[in-house]
Design a protein around this motif. Sequence first.
Motif, PDB file in Angstrom:
ATOM      1  N   VAL A  28      23.261  73.671  40.248  1.00 50.88           N
ATOM      2  CA  VAL A  28      23.343  73.959  38.821  1.00 50.88           C
ATOM      3  C   VAL A  28      22.064  73.358  38.350  1.00 50.88           C
ATOM      4  CG1 VAL A  28      24.624  73.589  36.420  1.00 50.88           C
ATOM      5  CG2 VAL A  28      25.948  73.462  38.787  1.00 50.88           C
ATOM      6  N   HIS A  29      21.294  74.609  37.819  1.00 52.60           N
ATOM      7  CA  HIS A  29      19.837  74.232  37.186  1.00 52.60           C
ATOM      8  C   HIS A  29      19.955  73.958  35.884  1.00 52.60           C
ATOM      9  CE1 HIS A  29      19.712  78.119  35.123  1.00 52.60           C
ATOM     10  NE2 HIS A  29      20.082  78.639  36.311  1.00 52.60           N
ATOM     11  N   GLY A  30      18.679  73.491  35.018  1.00 49.38           N
ATOM     12  CA  GLY A  30      18.833  73.170  33.698  1.00 49.38           C
ATOM     13  C   GLY A  30      18.182  74.238  32.884  1.00 49.38           C
ATOM     14  N   PHE A  31      17.862  73.921  31.891  1.00 50.94           N
ATOM     15  CA  PHE A  31      17.465  74.697  30.637  1.00 50.94           C
ATOM     16  C   PHE A  31      16.015  75.282  30.980  1.00 50.94           C
ATOM     17  CE2 PHE A  31      15.750  75.225  26.444  1.00 50.94           C
ATOM     18  CZ  PHE A  31      16.521  76.115  25.819  1.00 50.94           C
ATOM     19  N   LEU A  32      16.127  76.614  30.722  1.00 50.06           N
ATOM     20  CA  LEU A  32      14.917  77.505  31.018  1.00 50.06           C
ATOM     21  C   LEU A  32      14.135  77.517  32.149  1.00 50.06           C
ATOM     22  CD1 LEU A  32      13.659  79.209  28.619  1.00 50.06           C
ATOM     23  CD2 LEU A  32      11.838  77.425  28.493  1.00 50.06           C
ATOM     24  N   VAL A  33      15.025  77.477  33.316  1.00 53.31           N
ATOM     25  CA  VAL A  33      14.739  77.687  34.655  1.00 53.31           C
ATOM     26  C   VAL A  33      15.756  78.375  35.310  1.00 53.31           C
ATOM     27  CG1 VAL A  33      13.344  75.775  34.761  1.00 53.31           C
ATOM     28  CG2 VAL A  33      15.826  75.522  35.607  1.00 53.31           C
ATOM     29  N   SER A  34      15.642  78.916  36.667  1.00 45.90           N
ATOM     30  CA  SER A  34      16.669  79.901  37.048  1.00 45.90           C
ATOM     31  C   SER A  34      16.966  79.038  38.459  1.00 45.90           C
ATOM     32  CB  SER A  34      16.072  81.159  37.466  1.00 45.90           C
ATOM     33  OG  SER A  34      15.039  81.051  38.418  1.00 45.90           O
ATOM     34  N   GLY A  35      17.828  80.064  39.223  1.00 50.39           N
ATOM     35  CA  GLY A  35      18.315  79.308  40.436  1.00 50.39           C
ATOM     36  C   GLY A  35      17.123  79.202  41.442  1.00 50.39           C
ATOM     37  N   THR A  36      15.947  79.920  41.268  1.00 52.61           N
ATOM     38  CA  THR A  36      14.929  79.743  42.272  1.00 52.61           C
ATOM     39  C   THR A  36      14.429  78.467  42.077  1.00 52.61           C
ATOM     40  OG1 THR A  36      13.269  80.336  40.229  1.00 52.61           O
ATOM     41  CG2 THR A  36      14.234  82.061  41.725  1.00 52.61           C
ATOM     42  N   LEU A  37      14.657  77.425  41.222  1.00 60.19           N
ATOM     43  CA  LEU A  37      14.359  76.047  41.354  1.00 60.19           C
ATOM     44  C   LEU A  37      14.883  75.392  42.815  1.00 60.19           C
ATOM     45  CD1 LEU A  37      13.523  73.432  39.544  1.00 60.19           C
ATOM     46  CD2 LEU A  37      15.852  72.958  39.508  1.00 60.19           C
ATOM     47  N   TRP A  38      16.083  76.129  43.344  1.00 61.90           N
ATOM     48  CA  TRP A  38      16.532  75.491  44.552  1.00 61.90           C
ATOM     49  C   TRP A  38      16.186  75.942  45.728  1.00 61.90           C
ATOM     50  CZ3 TRP A  38      18.835  71.134  42.901  1.00 61.90           C
ATOM     51  CH2 TRP A  38      19.279  70.994  41.803  1.00 61.90           C
ATOM     52  N   SER A  39      15.153  77.221  45.816  1.00 61.71           N
ATOM     53  CA  SER A  39      15.104  77.925  46.857  1.00 61.71           C
ATOM     54  C   SER A  39      14.746  77.241  48.172  1.00 61.71           C
ATOM     55  CB  SER A  39      13.823  79.180  46.454  1.00 61.71           C
ATOM     56  OG  SER A  39      14.393  79.949  45.562  1.00 61.71           O
ATOM     57  N   LYS A  40      13.684  76.399  48.030  1.00 61.46           N
ATOM     58  CA  LYS A  40      13.124  75.769  49.150  1.00 61.46           C
ATOM     59  C   LYS A  40      14.069  74.483  49.720  1.00 61.46           C
ATOM     60  CE  LYS A  40       8.193  76.106  48.042  1.00 61.46           C
ATOM     61  NZ  LYS A  40       6.878  75.302  47.680  1.00 61.46           N
ATOM     62  N   THR A  41      14.901  74.097  48.671  1.00 59.54           N
ATOM     63  CA  THR A  41      16.022  73.126  49.265  1.00 59.54           C
ATOM     64  C   THR A  41      16.911  74.052  50.038  1.00 59.54           C
ATOM     65  OG1 THR A  41      15.664  71.603  47.384  1.00 59.54           O
ATOM     66  CG2 THR A  41      17.840  71.630  48.352  1.00 59.54           C
ATOM     67  N   ALA A  42      17.326  75.220  49.452  1.00 61.03           N
ATOM     68  CA  ALA A  42      18.309  76.040  50.104  1.00 61.03           C
ATOM     69  C   ALA A  42      17.787  76.522  51.546  1.00 61.03           C
ATOM     70  CB  ALA A  42      18.955  77.213  49.026  1.00 61.03           C
ATOM     71  N   GLU A  43      16.688  76.722  51.575  1.00 60.58           N
ATOM     72  CA  GLU A  43      16.124  77.248  53.003  1.00 60.58           C
ATOM     73  C   GLU A  43      16.296  76.087  53.985  1.00 60.58           C
ATOM     74  OE1 GLU A  43      12.104  78.327  52.346  1.00 60.58           O
ATOM     75  OE2 GLU A  43      12.598  80.004  51.002  1.00 60.58           O
ATOM     76  N   GLU A  44      16.140  75.045  53.529  1.00 61.22           N
ATOM     77  CA  GLU A  44      15.901  73.679  54.434  1.00 61.22           C
ATOM     78  C   GLU A  44      17.590  73.569  54.776  1.00 61.22           C
ATOM     79  OE1 GLU A  44      13.800  71.908  55.940  1.00 61.22           O
ATOM     80  OE2 GLU A  44      11.835  72.583  54.520  1.00 61.22           O
ATOM     81  N   LEU A  45      18.577  73.608  53.713  1.00 59.89           N
ATOM     82  CA  LEU A  45      20.078  73.568  54.184  1.00 59.89           C
ATOM     83  C   LEU A  45      20.370  74.732  55.207  1.00 59.89           C
ATOM     84  CD1 LEU A  45      21.304  72.584  50.690  1.00 59.89           C
ATOM     85  CD2 LEU A  45      21.391  70.992  52.529  1.00 59.89           C
TER      86      LEU A  45
END
Length: 279
Positions: free
Chosen positions: A29-46
Amino acid sequence: MPTIELPHGVVQYRVAGPETAAGPPVVFVHGFLVSGTLWSKTAEELAAAGVRSYAPDWPLGSHTIALRADADQSPRGIARQIASFLQALELENVTLVGNDTGGAICQFLLDEDPSRIGRVVLTNCDAFTNFPPAPFGQLFKAFRSPTAIRGLLAPMRATAIRHSPAGFGLLVSRPLDPEQTRAWVEPCLSDADIRRDVARFAQKVDPHDLDLASKRLGNFDGRALLVWGAADRFFKLDFARRLSSTFANAALVEIDNGRTFIPLDEPARLAEEIAGFQG
């Protein structure tokens, strides 16, 4: 990018990691004025660690598909949208991970309906009456007007402004990606319906309501982990310790040089902490 039709409208989301993952799914769950791409590198590591994750674009200003005009765009309404997402994808025992405004929405979800949540990870985020933190309160008030949003964000077309202290610059300790940050602001600049969604959210932000939800986090019977950037100017460590103390079962991990956007500052470390928390 996959999409899913929910009662409030269409949500786009990213999926990473094996379909046959043995452990619990992670939902970001990202915050205001950003998208799910905030998590892309973390998702790749996971994903490399065998963890399946979902990173939707929640309707907080960087989404590209506007909601239905009658959708509940209050913070609690978005929490219920997340609950609908989990139900539609039949996700159970979820590890819910929130950042910034998204951390507040995670708390509202725990207050509303934690039935599909097994555990929660909060990175630097709003809580109690710090919603939004100073000095962003005036900005949120201005964003209550759809007609004002485009003018307020117009300077953010320039990379130098987006990455300056007047933009996203104070939220990270590492260089930002110009294409990523441009994609964050473009929907509000180009789509009146997106601006409508943002204004309806800003109109419903209520620090008192979050304060009540934060103080009831002890009712959540799952575990909590706070992964907190110690260099954050807006959500300091003392604030994290106070938030941690509200849970019945919580641990706090401090990251020395991290700021608000821990998923950008320390994606590998965040993924390591999430993966280790899954059991």
